[in-house]
Design an enzyme around this catalytic site. Structure first.
Site, short mmCIF file in Angstrom:
data_model
loop_
_atom_site.label_atom_id
_atom_site.label_comp_id
_atom_site.label_asym_id
_atom_site.label_seq_id
_atom_site.Cartn_x
_atom_site.Cartn_y
_atom_site.Cartn_z
N ALA A 314 -18.62 -12.93 -12.93
CA ALA A 314 -19.20 -11.73 -12.45
C ALA A 314 -18.68 -10.44 -12.95
CB ALA A 314 -19.44 -11.63 -10.83
N ASP A 360 -8.14 15.17 -50.82
CA ASP A 360 -7.56 15.28 -52.25
C ASP A 360 -8.46 16.64 -52.79
OD1 ASP A 360 -6.46 14.82 -54.53
OD2 ASP A 360 -8.09 13.40 -55.14
#
Length: 943
Positions: A314, A360
C-alpha cells in the site's frame, strides 16, 4: 629507420596496447620544430612517399587510422538495469517472500500465489516500459568515427593514390587541396597558400594559414605547420607527413576526454532516488511493525506476514516508475515538435531546472558563415544587408564600390556554389573570400564573369608572415595587380589612395582616416581586409616587388553573423533567471562583439578571461571568478578549459546546460547536467555526446525546451500528489482495522495493485500532459535546496489523503457494522466482507477521479481553468471507474479479487464522498489565495 617499424605481431600488440601511433622518437625535438628533411627522417618517409611494402608493414604494426569504438552497454544489460531501481528491488523481495509464504502454507492459499505473480508482473511491466522509452529515445555513444573522411590522397612510390583514410599510416605523405578534410594529424612540409579551418577542433571560426617551415611553438596544436584530423582545407594546397593516427590524434585526445567523462545524474534522478529510499524505508519499517503487532495478537505467522505485505504494498507507489517514464516521454514528444530532440528522458526535467547556460559562439549563436556587413571607400561608409552565403541583400551606394569589389573578387580563390538538392548556398574555399564574392553579387557584379574578363596570369599566395595575397590579371587596359590582406600591412605598401575616381597622395591626414575607419570596424568585432591595386608592366618577380607602390581602394569588414532569433532567446533566458556564459575558442574582441549583438553582454566592461588566464587560476580563484556578479566571457578556451569551468559551476550547486556544435565541445557536453548540440551544422561527436539535439540549430529552441522542462517538473509534482494521497487512503483503512481488532484487511494486496496500475496510471499520465502555465518563464529557476518532496507537496497529499481516508474508512466500517456480525466471525468468503472490501476499493477509485481534477492547479480554482479542459484526464478517470465496475460485476474478476456487486445507492454514496473531496481542496485553495504568495527563496542568478 627504427627497427620496430618492421616488427609484426609483437610490435603491433605493443603499439596498440600503449596507444603509440607514430614511429617518431619521443626524445627527439617536437615535430613542429623539425626542418623538412628532418621530418622525413624522423618518420622514415621521403618526398616520394612510402613504398607499398613499408606502408603495409606499418598498417600491421600501428593498426588502422580509426578511432576506438565507443563503449556501449549491451541490450540485455540495459534491460537488466531497469530492475535495479529501489522500488523494483522492494517489490522483487516482496514477491519472493510471498512465493515463500505460499510454499510454507498448509493448506496452500492460491491467493498468495496470485499475489506473488501479480507483484512480479508489476516489476516486469515497469521494466519493459522504462526500457522501451529509454531505448527509443537515447543514443549514448560518443563516437568520432564519422568525422574521419572516407578517402584521402597520398604519395606512395612517387605515385598519387586515393586510399581509404583507414589505410593511412605514420610516415605517409598526404596531399592536401582546398575542400579536403584532413585525414590525420600531419606536419606540413610543402604549402602553397594553404589555409585550414580548425573550427571543429578549436572553435575558432576564422581560417588559419599553414606553412612548411619549422616553428618555435610549444605544442603542435599551437603551431602553424601542423594540420589535424577532422579539420578542413579551405584554400591553397600542400603536402604533409602523417605523424599521428587514430586515438593518438588531437581528435583521439578529445575522444578519450569524452569517453572518460562520468555520466552526470540529473536533479530529478537524485530527487527520485532520495524519495525512493525514504518511501521504501517507510514501507518496510511500517510493514515490519505491523507484522510484529499481528504476531503479538496471536495471528498465525503466514497470516501476519500477508497482512504486513499488504501494508508495505500500500505504501509503495508501484506505478510511479512507469508513470514517470511515460510522462517524461510526453515531454520528449512535445520538445520534438519544437525542434528539440531529447535522447535521455530525464534530460527533459534537467533542462527545466537549468540555472546556467554555457554557450559556444561559432555555429551556436552565429551562423558559421562569414558575411560582409560594412565597407569603407572614398571616405564613405557603405552598409551591406543580408546574412550568410545567399547573395540576397543590398549594398548602399553600390555604384561607388565597383572598382574595390571587382579588385577584391579577382584576388580570390574561393567559389560560390548555388543551391543543389537539400543544400543551400555554400562556399568552396576560404570563408572570408566567399563573403567577398557574396558582397560583390549583392552590389550587382557577377564574380565568375569578372574573373573570366580578367584572367589571372600570376599570383603571390597568402603568406601568414606577409599577411597579404596578390594576383596579376590581363585586362583591356593593361595588366593589373590586385592585393588584399591585413590593413596595417597593406597600408604600409600604399603610396596613393583612390578618392572620387581620382588618385591622391596618401599623406598623413588621409592615412589617419584609413586607420580610424579600421579601428571603428575592429571595435565592432569585424574582421577587416584592405584592398589595393596598381598597374604593372612586366610581371613582378617577387612578392615584395609586386606589393609596393600600391593605390589604396578601401576596407571590407565582415563577421560571422549571429542568428536572428538568438537575441530574443537570450532575453527570455534572462527573464527566466538563467545566467549565460560564453565559452569560445575565438578572439576576445570577436566574442564580445557577438555577445553584445545578441544581448549576452550589456555591461560597459564585462569580465573577459582567456584560456591562459584560466590556466593561471587555482580552484579557489576560479570559484571566485564564477561567483562574481556581472557578465562573463571565456575566450581562447580548450576542451579541458570548458570541462573545468562546467565542473566548477556544478560544484557551486548550479545546474549547467552546455551548448556546442564542434568536436572541441564534446567533453563539456557530456560532463554537463544537460548537453545541447546543433543538429544541422553540428559535428557527429557533439551530437553523440549531448542529451539534446536542436534539429533547427536555433538557440531559441533552448528557451522553448526550458519552458517545457519546467512544466514537466510541475506536472510531476501534480501526479505525485495524486499518487501518494491515495497511498494514504490505502494504508489508513488497513491500520484502522488492525487497531480496531478486525481480523481481516479492508483492502487486499491484489486490490492495491489493481488500483495502482489499473486506475491510477492513466490519470497520472494525463496530469503529466498538462500544458505549461503562462508565467512559467517569468519565474527564476527553482532553488537547488527545493526538494521534489517539498513541505508544500507533503502537506498537500497528506491533506488529500486524510480526506480520502475518512471516506474510505466510513464506507468499510459502515458496511461491516450494518451487518451486525461480530468481528471475530468474519471470514474471507463472507459476502458482507467481500462487499465491504469492494466498497473500499471503489471508494478509493472514485475519490481519485475527483482528486485528479483537484490537483490540476496549485492555487487557482479548477473551475477557472475549466473542469473538463483536459479531456484525457476525464477519459482516464472514466476508464478507472469502468475497470472498478468490471471488478465488481464480472464473475471471473470477482473470483480473482474476492469482490461483490455494488448497487446504485453504493455508487451514489461514493460519488458524494468524491464531491466532498473536491470541495475540501477548493476550500484549501481559496484559503491559500487569500494569503500572499511566498517569496522565492532560491538563489538569484545574474543575467
Amino acid at each position: 629507420m627504427p627497427s620496430r617499424l618492421t616488427a609484426r605481431a609483437p610490435a603491433a600488440r605493443t603499439a596498440r596496447a600503449t596507444g603509440i601511433a607514430s614511429p617518431h622518437d619521443a626524445s627527439a625535438p617536437p615535430v613542429q620544430r623539425l626542418r623538412t628533411d628532418e621530418v622525413f627522417t624522423a618518420f622514415g618517409g621521403s618526398p616520394r612517399g612510402l613504398s607499398a611494402g613499408e606502408a603495409g608493414a606499418r598498417l600491421e604494426t600501428y593498426g588502422p587510422n580509426e578511432l576506438p569504438r565507443p563503449r556501449r552497454k549491451g541490450v540485455w544489460r540495459r534491460f537488466a538495469a531497469q530492475f535495479t531501481d529501489l522500488f523494483a528491488l522492494v517489490l522483487i523481495a516482496a514477491s519472493a517472500l510471498t512465493f515463500l509464504a505460499y510454499a510454507l502454507q498448509d493448506p496452500r492459499d492460491v491467493g498468495n500465489l496470485q499475489l506473488a505473480f501479480a507483484i512480479l508482473g508489476v516489476v516486469v511491466l515497469n521494466a519493459v516500459i522504462g526500457f522501451a522509452q529509454e531505448y527509443s529515445a537515447e543514443r549514448t555513444a560518443q563516437t568520432l568515427q564519422a568525422m574521419v573522411p572516407h578517402t584521402c590522397r597520398v604519395l606512395r612510390d612517387g605515385e598519387r593514390l586515393e586510399l581509404p583514410s583507414a589505410a593511412l599510416v605514420p610516415g605517409d605523405l598526404a596531399v592536401l587541396e582546398a575542400g579536403d578534410a584532413v585525414p590525420a594529424d600531419c606536419r606540413v612540409v610543402e604549402a602553397h597558400g594553404l589555409s585550414v579551418n580548425n573550427a571543429p577542433l578549436t572553435g575558432e571560426s576564422s581560417s588559419v594559414g599553414r606553412v612548411g617551415e619549422p616553428t618555435a611553438a610549444d605544442t603542435a596544436l599551437d603551431s602553424r605547420n601542423c594540420v589535424f584530423m577532422g579539420t578542413t582545407v579551405v584554400a591553397g594546397s600542400g603536402k604533409a607527413v602523417v605523424y599521428a593516427i587514430g586515438a593518438s590524434t588531437e581528435f583521439g585526445r578529445i575522444f578519450r576526454l569524452t569517453d572518460e567523462a562520468p555520466l552526470q545524474k540529473t536533479p530529478l534522478q537524485r530527487e527520485v532516488a532520495v524519495m525512493a529510499r525514504r518511501v521504501a524505508a517507510l514501507a518496510v519499517g511500517i510493514g515490519a511493525g505491523m507484522f510484529a503487532l499481528r504476531l503479538q495478537t496471536g495471528q498465525p505467522l503466514v497470516s501476519a506476514f500477508v497482512f504486513a505485505l499488504g501494508v508495505m504494498v500500500a505504501l509503495v507507489p508501484e506505478g510511479l516508475p512507469a508513470t514517470l517514464s511515460v510522462s517524461l516521454a510526453i515531454g520528449v514528444r512535445r520538445m520534438a515538435r519544437r525542434q528539440a530532440l531529447v535522447k535521455k528522458l530525464l534530460a527533459v526535467e534537467a533542462l527545466g531546472s537549468t540555472t546556467v547556460v554555457c554557450t559556444d559562439k561559432t555555429g551556436t549563436l552565429t551562423q558559421a558563415e562569414m558575411t560582409v556587413t560594412r565597407i569603407w571607400s572614398d571616405g564613405t561608409w557603405h552598409e551591406v544587408s543580408g546574412v550568410g552565403y545567399a547573395p540576397a541583400g543590398d549594398v548602399s551606394d553600390a555604384e561607388g564600390l565597383g572598382e574595390l569589389l571587382r579588385s577584391a573578387v579577382l584576388c580570390t580563390d574561393a567559389r560560390l556554389v548555388p543551391p543543389a538538392g537539400a543544400e543551400g548556398w555554400r562556399v568552396l574555399g576560404d570563408t572570408t573570400e566567399g563573403a567577398i564574392l557574396v558582397a560583390a553579387a549583392k552590389a550587382g557584379l557577377h564574380p565568375a564573369a569578372e574573373k573570366e574578363a580578367a584572367p589571372r596570369i600570376g599570383e603571390f599566395p597568402f603568406d601568414p608572415v606577409r599577411k597579404l595575397m596578390s594576383t596579376v590579371h590581363r585586362t583591356p587596359a593593361g595588366d593589373l595587380l590586385c592585393a588584399k590582406g591585413a590593413p596595417q600591412e597593406l597600408l604600409a605598401r600604399c603610396r596613393r589612395i583612390r578618392l572620387h575616381s581620382a588618385e591622391h597622395e596618401l599623406e598623413a591626414p588621409l592615412r589617419d582616416d584609413v586607420i580610424a575607419a579600421n579601428d571603428t570596424m575592429a571595435a565592432q568585432g569585424l574582421r577587416v581586409l584592405a584592398v589595393a591595386v596598381r598597374p604593372v608592366g612586366e610581371p613582378p618577380a617577387t612578392a615584395e616587388e609586386a606589393e609596393s607602390d600600391l593605390t589604396f581602394l578601401g576596407l571590407v569588414g565582415m563577421l560571422d553573423p549571429p542568428r536572428p532569433e538568438v537575441a530574443e532567446a537570450v532575453r527570455a533566458c534572462h527573464r527566466a533567471g538563467i545566467r549565460i556564459v560564453m565559452l569560445t575558442g575565438d578572439h576576445p574582441l570577436t566574442a564580445e562583439a557577438i555577445a553584445r549583438r545578441v544581448g549576452i553582454v550589456t555591461d560597459p566592461a564585462p569580465t573577459v578571461v582567456t584560456g591562459a588566464g584560466l590556466d593561471a587560476m587555482d580552484a579557489a580563484a576560479l570559484d571566485e571568478l564564477l561567483a562574481a556578479p556581472g557578465q562573463l566571457l571565456l575566450c581562447r578556451v580548450s576542451p579541458e578549459h570548458k570541462m573545468r569551468v562546467v565542473a566548477a559551476l556544478q560544484a557551486r550547486g548550479e545546474v549547467v546546460a552546455v551548448t556546442g556544435d564542434g568536436a572541441n565541445d564534446a567533453p563539456a557536453l557530456k560532463h554537463a547536467d544537460i548537453g545541447v548540440s546543433m543538429g544541422a551544422t553540428g559535428t557527429d561527436v557533439a551530437r553523440e555526446a549531448s542529451e539534446m539535439v536542436l534539429l533547427d540549430d536555433s538557440f531559441a529552441s533552448i528557451t522553448a525546451a526550458v519552458e517545457l522542462g519546467r512544466s514537466v517538473y510541475r506536472n510531476i509534482r501534480k501526479f505525485l500528489a495524486y499518487l501518494f494521497s491515495h497511498n494514504i487512503a490505502e494504508l489508513v483503512p488497513i491500520l484502522a482495522a488492525a487497531f480496531a481488532g478486525f481480523p481481516l484487511v479492508p483492502l487486499t494486496a491484489v486490490q492495491i495493485l489493481a488500483i495502482d496500475l489499473g486506475s491510477d496510471v492513466l490519470p497520472a499520465l494525463a496530469l503529466g500532459a498538462e500544458p505549461p502555465e503562462p508565467d512559467t518563464m517569468d519565474r527564476p529557476p527553482r532553488s537547488r535546496r527545493e526538494r521534489l518532496f517539498s513541505g508544500e507537496l507533503v502537506r498537500r497529499f497528506l491533506f488529500l489523503g486524510a480526506v480520502q481516508s475518512i471516506g474510505v474508512c466510513t464506507v468499510f466500517f459502515w458496511q461491516v457494522h450494518a451487518s451486525g456480525i461480530p468481528y471475530a466471525d468474519f471470514t474471507s468468503d463472507d459476502p458482507v466482507y467481500r462487499k465491504a472490501i469492494t466498497l473500499t476499493q471503489a471508494a478509493i477509485v472514485v475519490s481519485q477521479f475527483f482528486n485528479a481534477l483537484a490537483v490540476r492547479t496549485d492555487r487557482q480554482s479548477v473551475f477557472t481553468v475549466g473542469l473538463f479542459s483536459n479531456p484525457r484526464l476525464i477519459a482516464a478517470g472514466c476508464f478507472g471507474i469502468g475497470l472498478m465496475a468490471a471488478i465488481s460485476y464480472v464473475p471471473l474478476l470477482q473470483d480473482v479479487f474476492n469482490t461483490a456487486a455494488l448497487n446504485a445507492v453504493d455508487w451514489a454514496v461514493l460519488v458524494g464522498f468524491g464531491v466532498l473531496l473536491l470541495a475540501a481542496e477548493e476550500a484549501r485553495k481559496w484559503w491559500v489565495r487569500r494569503r500572499p504568495a511566498p517569496a522565492v527563496t532560491g538563489k538569484e542568478t545574474t543575467p
